[in-house]
Write a protein that holds these residues in place. Structure first.
Motif, short mmCIF file in Angstrom:
data_model
loop_
_atom_site.label_atom_id
_atom_site.label_comp_id
_atom_site.label_asym_id
_atom_site.label_seq_id
_atom_site.Cartn_x
_atom_site.Cartn_y
_atom_site.Cartn_z
N GLN A 8 0.83 -1.20 0.00
CA GLN A 8 0.00 0.00 0.00
C GLN A 8 0.87 1.26 0.00
N ALA A 9 1.90 1.28 0.84
CA ALA A 9 2.78 2.44 0.91
C ALA A 9 3.47 2.68 -0.42
N ARG A 10 4.02 1.62 -1.00
CA ARG A 10 4.75 1.77 -2.26
C ARG A 10 3.85 2.23 -3.40
N GLY A 11 2.56 2.01 -3.27
CA GLY A 11 1.60 2.46 -4.28
C GLY A 11 1.05 3.85 -4.01
N THR A 12 1.47 4.46 -2.91
CA THR A 12 0.96 5.77 -2.52
C THR A 12 1.79 6.88 -3.17
N GLU A 13 1.09 7.89 -3.67
CA GLU A 13 1.78 9.02 -4.28
C GLU A 13 2.79 9.62 -3.30
N GLY A 14 4.00 9.84 -3.78
CA GLY A 14 5.04 10.45 -2.96
C GLY A 14 5.95 9.48 -2.26
N CYS A 15 5.60 8.18 -2.27
CA CYS A 15 6.46 7.17 -1.63
C CYS A 15 7.50 6.72 -2.63
N ARG A 16 8.75 6.98 -2.31
CA ARG A 16 9.85 6.52 -3.17
C ARG A 16 10.33 5.13 -2.77
N ASP A 17 10.22 4.82 -1.47
CA ASP A 17 10.61 3.49 -1.00
C ASP A 17 9.99 3.26 0.37
N PHE A 18 9.73 2.01 0.69
CA PHE A 18 9.16 1.63 1.98
C PHE A 18 9.58 0.20 2.23
N ALA A 19 10.31 -0.05 3.30
CA ALA A 19 10.81 -1.40 3.57
C ALA A 19 10.82 -1.70 5.06
N PHE A 77 12.74 1.45 6.93
CA PHE A 77 13.25 2.49 6.04
C PHE A 77 12.13 2.95 5.14
N GLU A 78 11.93 4.27 5.10
CA GLU A 78 10.94 4.88 4.23
C GLU A 78 11.56 6.11 3.58
N CYS A 79 11.13 6.41 2.36
CA CYS A 79 11.56 7.62 1.68
C CYS A 79 10.32 8.23 1.01
N TRP A 80 10.04 9.49 1.35
CA TRP A 80 8.85 10.20 0.85
C TRP A 80 9.26 11.53 0.22
N ASP A 81 8.50 11.96 -0.78
CA ASP A 81 8.77 13.25 -1.42
C ASP A 81 8.52 14.41 -0.46
N THR A 82 7.40 14.36 0.27
CA THR A 82 7.04 15.49 1.15
C THR A 82 6.49 14.99 2.48
N GLU A 83 6.55 15.84 3.47
CA GLU A 83 5.97 15.57 4.79
C GLU A 83 4.46 15.36 4.69
N ALA A 84 3.80 16.16 3.87
CA ALA A 84 2.34 16.05 3.72
C ALA A 84 1.95 14.67 3.18
N GLN A 85 2.69 14.16 2.20
CA GLN A 85 2.38 12.84 1.65
C GLN A 85 2.62 11.75 2.70
#
Length: 88
Positions: free
Chosen positions: A28-39, A53-61
């Motif tokens: 679900q996270a990996r399919g969410t807009e703004g998620c570059r990685d989630f593990a 480990f997570e990587c997101w484009d923005t705090e809001a996302q």
């Protein structure tokens, strides 16, 4: 960019089941807009540790996704969490 990194600690006997229960959340996270990685992964040395480990484009996302959070069974299994956010 926002990085989320750290570790969750749970009873070693329940780690595999806990991670299996997180597969849907990871997808679900990996399919969410703004998620570059989630593990989430089992640590190779500490049987109670789950690496995060997570990587997101923005705090809001990140916060929009975060609203779903772990289910109560997952939350109760966590003995200790040491996870932090970093702005890059």
């Amino acid at each position: 960019m926002i990085l989320v990194a750290g570790a969750l600690h749970i009873e070693p006997a329940g780690r595999t089941a806990y991670l299996d229960g997180c597969a849907e959340v990871v997808a679900q996270a990996r399919g969410t807009e703004g998620c570059r990685d989630f593990a989430l992964s089992a640590d190779l040395l500490d049987p109670s540790r789950i690496n995060v480990f997570e990587c997101w484009d923005t705090e809001a996302q990140l916060q929009r996704f975060r609203g779903s959070g772990p289910n109560s069974g997952q939350q109760e299994a966590i003995l200790r969490a040491d996870v932090h956010e970093y702005r890059v």
